[in-house]
Design a protein around this motif. Structure first.
Motif, short mmCIF file in Angstrom:
data_model
loop_
_atom_site.label_atom_id
_atom_site.label_comp_id
_atom_site.label_asym_id
_atom_site.label_seq_id
_atom_site.Cartn_x
_atom_site.Cartn_y
_atom_site.Cartn_z
N UNK A 66 0.84 -1.19 0.00
CA UNK A 66 0.00 0.00 0.00
C UNK A 66 0.88 1.24 0.00
N UNK A 272 -14.52 15.09 -9.95
CA UNK A 272 -13.99 16.34 -9.40
C UNK A 272 -13.43 17.26 -10.48
N UNK B 309 -18.32 2.11 -0.20
CA UNK B 309 -18.19 2.67 -1.55
C UNK B 309 -18.62 4.13 -1.55
N UNK B 312 -15.87 6.30 -0.67
CA UNK B 312 -15.01 6.51 -1.85
C UNK B 312 -15.59 7.61 -2.74
N UNK B 313 -16.89 7.55 -3.00
CA UNK B 313 -17.51 8.57 -3.85
C UNK B 313 -17.34 9.97 -3.26
N UNK B 315 -14.94 11.06 -1.41
CA UNK B 315 -13.56 11.48 -1.64
C UNK B 315 -13.38 11.87 -3.11
N UNK B 316 -13.89 11.06 -4.00
CA UNK B 316 -13.71 11.34 -5.43
C UNK B 316 -14.40 12.64 -5.85
N UNK B 317 -15.58 12.87 -5.30
CA UNK B 317 -16.31 14.10 -5.68
C UNK B 317 -15.54 15.33 -5.25
N UNK B 319 -12.24 15.42 -5.02
CA UNK B 319 -10.87 15.37 -5.52
C UNK B 319 -9.86 15.00 -4.45
N UNK B 320 -10.30 14.23 -3.45
CA UNK B 320 -9.42 13.85 -2.34
C UNK B 320 -8.73 12.52 -2.65
N UNK B 321 -7.40 12.51 -2.53
CA UNK B 321 -6.66 11.29 -2.83
C UNK B 321 -5.70 10.90 -1.71
N UNK B 323 -4.37 9.72 1.99
CA UNK B 323 -4.85 8.75 2.97
C UNK B 323 -5.69 9.42 4.07
N UNK B 326 -9.12 10.12 2.88
CA UNK B 326 -9.93 8.90 2.73
C UNK B 326 -10.41 8.43 4.09
N UNK B 365 -7.37 3.62 4.47
CA UNK B 365 -7.42 4.28 3.16
C UNK B 365 -7.60 3.26 2.04
N UNK B 366 -6.93 2.13 2.15
CA UNK B 366 -7.12 1.09 1.13
C UNK B 366 -8.55 0.56 1.16
N UNK B 369 -10.49 3.14 -0.73
CA UNK B 369 -10.12 3.28 -2.14
C UNK B 369 -10.57 2.08 -2.97
N UNK B 370 -10.45 0.88 -2.39
CA UNK B 370 -10.73 -0.33 -3.18
C UNK B 370 -12.03 -1.02 -2.79
#
Lengths: 398, 398
Positions: A66, A272, B309, B312-313, B315-317, B319-321, B323, B326, B365-366, B369-370
């Protein structure tokens, strides 16, 4: 060449149930008398192979430790972190590209265009790594390689020469990157990559994140050079976020210009980033492809490379909920991608390559909305994935 | 009461590996000598039960025929299609709510706040249906029912009285809906629902899609009434898209006012609606919850109700990447949701209810993310989902 394969009771692109026959790796009329191996698709939706039109095979961390992401928010932070990670994590482009290919094969991705980093630290090593994988996986998936100056071309002397070397080594496409915000000189950047493409007789694919009016100006420069070099149908612009933020008349005019030069646009539908006007682009006859971009890398921890899920994201980003719109999203991730990256023999018609994905769904819209995972994937008449499980005889990843 | 259960080698909320012991349905110190049943979590991440803070259990079409969506684009088109579908498709609220609950239980959703339609066509039948399911599923999941005037309250005479009847029948929360754009009279609508809540001693949850300054004005009216009736910690605003589009000073001021009255905000992180400023909301101490909204219904064909999930959405909305971001997204879908809907005894600490979800991931975070799917879910010390499969002794859906 594999034996004949008859797929009974499939719904090609969600249409009425019919039988499909693959002989010598291509679809043929299904009424022939010869005995063949059979699969009963039990009414599942049959798609042609999903098309991944934009990813970064050389940089995924799939199967590695990771990566704790503490990267800053700007594009330059990310490019720097990305370049450091290649060195510090020892990302092996050959192995990692193979891992991603097998992961996405299980979803039904049978054609991939991958940008592959070329820079003054790694040279063309990543291109060579992905070329090795492409050769090892050639019976499973088509891979196109873009020689991609991720770290910048004009600011890092020697990069253009490395791109030239990458093309000589087997890369298929000339990559470009933000001509203004990264390259700091849009005219000189675009002149250089179009000249390189012209000299090698290769297509062009440009990462264009430039915003608003700056992005629109760069698009105009791309249109002008496509026209001047008669590269119609040979140029793709990836992302093109600016198309989502221009005022309506400007948006329409620019989309019309792109369509006139047959310049394709690739969008990942990022939640985003600005949403591209998919309905308008379709109405204007623009070729629209889609891709996962990087999956599970230092840029973004997300992503599984499922291009049917990508069709769902495109619909969601555009607020599309109608069946007709979901079908169009599926089209972007199949036929749109195939046209955008220039695949021949693509589709479910007689004469096309015998590639398809059976998705356990009752309609095409349901396939997009729910993205069921237990798919069966056939490549040139050979079952390579059965109910979501990779066949046992695929190449191993070392 | 179930027997003791020891969960070895778990990572509570992604922290260091430890053992967790559940006795008499609650977490206790794990050093007790009594022999117990054991599970080896093999280092997987342990989350408290995922919290679904906003869905519509009575309207999902899960398990029914595919609904071909031809609904128009406006909110009113959708409300009308939704009301027609209840009649024409014969959506059975009792059966459908049970289907969604079992589907989301497999993901680890152990607490649900559901808006349930009350209107002059169906009366309180849907509330009664979901109440039946709640009783049948009480050992698996907590369900809160919002009496929700989906078709409008002021424009449809008799609706307020039906909401009153729904509360008497067992609904827990008073629902409100766009006070201006649907109700056409924000003051009268909010006065009526706050009075109803005050009379019953119940919380309030308001669907607020109103845009920009209109939405901000409605939020101010909600703040004023929360303060006047001392309903701090009892009010949730769902969606609140306006918070995503105001200018920065206005945005901060309004978020501060909401935080001061302990008004929670629920956001689904929709890719096609304005993104809420999650970092700012967190910095201001606002309680933020999340939900799936309707899954697989006439409004939207999408959704599986997986609240990991959903993290995750979110975070994605945004623009967060990173850890850290997340992890904060995971917090919204667990602790944030629990606080927002007012759950007691929630968490992984000693004394809390013995509910948890084991996610096969190396870090929190994993997990976000996954979003791995083969989870193990424990409710009050009982294993109800094992590696993604529902236990055999759960209530059947008739």
């Amino acid at each position: 060449m594999t034996a004949d394969l008859l797929i009974r009771n499939a719904r090609p692109f969600g249409g009425p149930v019919k039988d499909l026959l693959i002989r010598d790796g291509r679809f043929v009329a299904a009424d022939c008398p010869r005995p063949v191996a059979e699969i009963d698709a039990t009414g599942h939706v049959a798609l042609p192979g999903l098309v991944e039109a934009h990813t970064h095979l050389d940089k995924t961390l799939v199967g590695m430790d990771w990566f704790e992401n503490r990267v800053g928010p700007t594009r330059n932070d990310r490019i720097l972190a990305d370049r450091n990670a290649k060195r510090e994590l020892g990302i092996n482009a050959r192995r990692q590209s193979a891992r991603q290919i097998l992961q996405t094969l299980a979803h039904g991705v049978l054609s991939i265009r991958s940008h592959v980093d070329v820079d003054t630290e790694i040279g063309i090593a990543n291109v060579e790594g992905v070329l090795e994988t492409r050769e090892a996986m050639r019976d499973l998936v088509d891979v196109q390689i873009v020689a991609f100056p991720q770290s910048g071309m004009l600011p890092r002397e020697g990069t253009l020469e490395l791109m030239d070397a990458a093309l000589k080594a087997g890369a298929d496409i000339v990559g470009g990157i933000d001509p203004a915000t990264i390259e700091r000189d849009p005219v000189r950047h675009l002149d250089a990559i179009f000249a390189l493409a012209d000299r090698h007789g290769k297509p062009v694919d440009i990462h264009l994140h430039e915003p608003g009016d700056l992005g629109a100006y760069c698009l105009e420069l791309i249109v002008e050079r496509t026209r001047a070099l008669s590269l119609q149908g040979q140029v793709m612009v990836s992302h093109a976020y600016c198309l989502g933020t221009l005022d309506a008349p400007r948006q329409s005019a620019l989309i019309g210009q792109l369509a006139a030069e047959r310049i394709a646009v690739m969008t990942v539908g990022s939640p985003s980033a600005p949403a591209l006007p998919l309905r308008l682009m379709r109405q204007c006859g623009l070729t629209v492809a889609s891709g996962s971009d990087g999956i599970q890398g230092t840029w973004e921890p997300f992503g599984n490379g499922d291009m049917l899920e990508r069709a769902k994201y495109l619909a969601q980003r555009n607020g599309m909920t109608n069946d007709v719109d979901l079908e169009e999203s599926a089209r972007i991730c199949t036929f749109g991608g195939a046209e955008g990256i220039g695949l021949g023999g693509y589709g479910l018609s007689e004469g096309c390559f015998g590639d398809l994905v059976l998705v356990p769904a009752r309609t095409l819209a349901e396939a997009v909305a729910l993205t069921p995972h237990r798919r069966t994937v056939i490549r040139r008449g050979r079952v390579v994935v059965n109910g979501g499980e990779l066949a046992g005889d695929l190449p191993a990843i070392e």
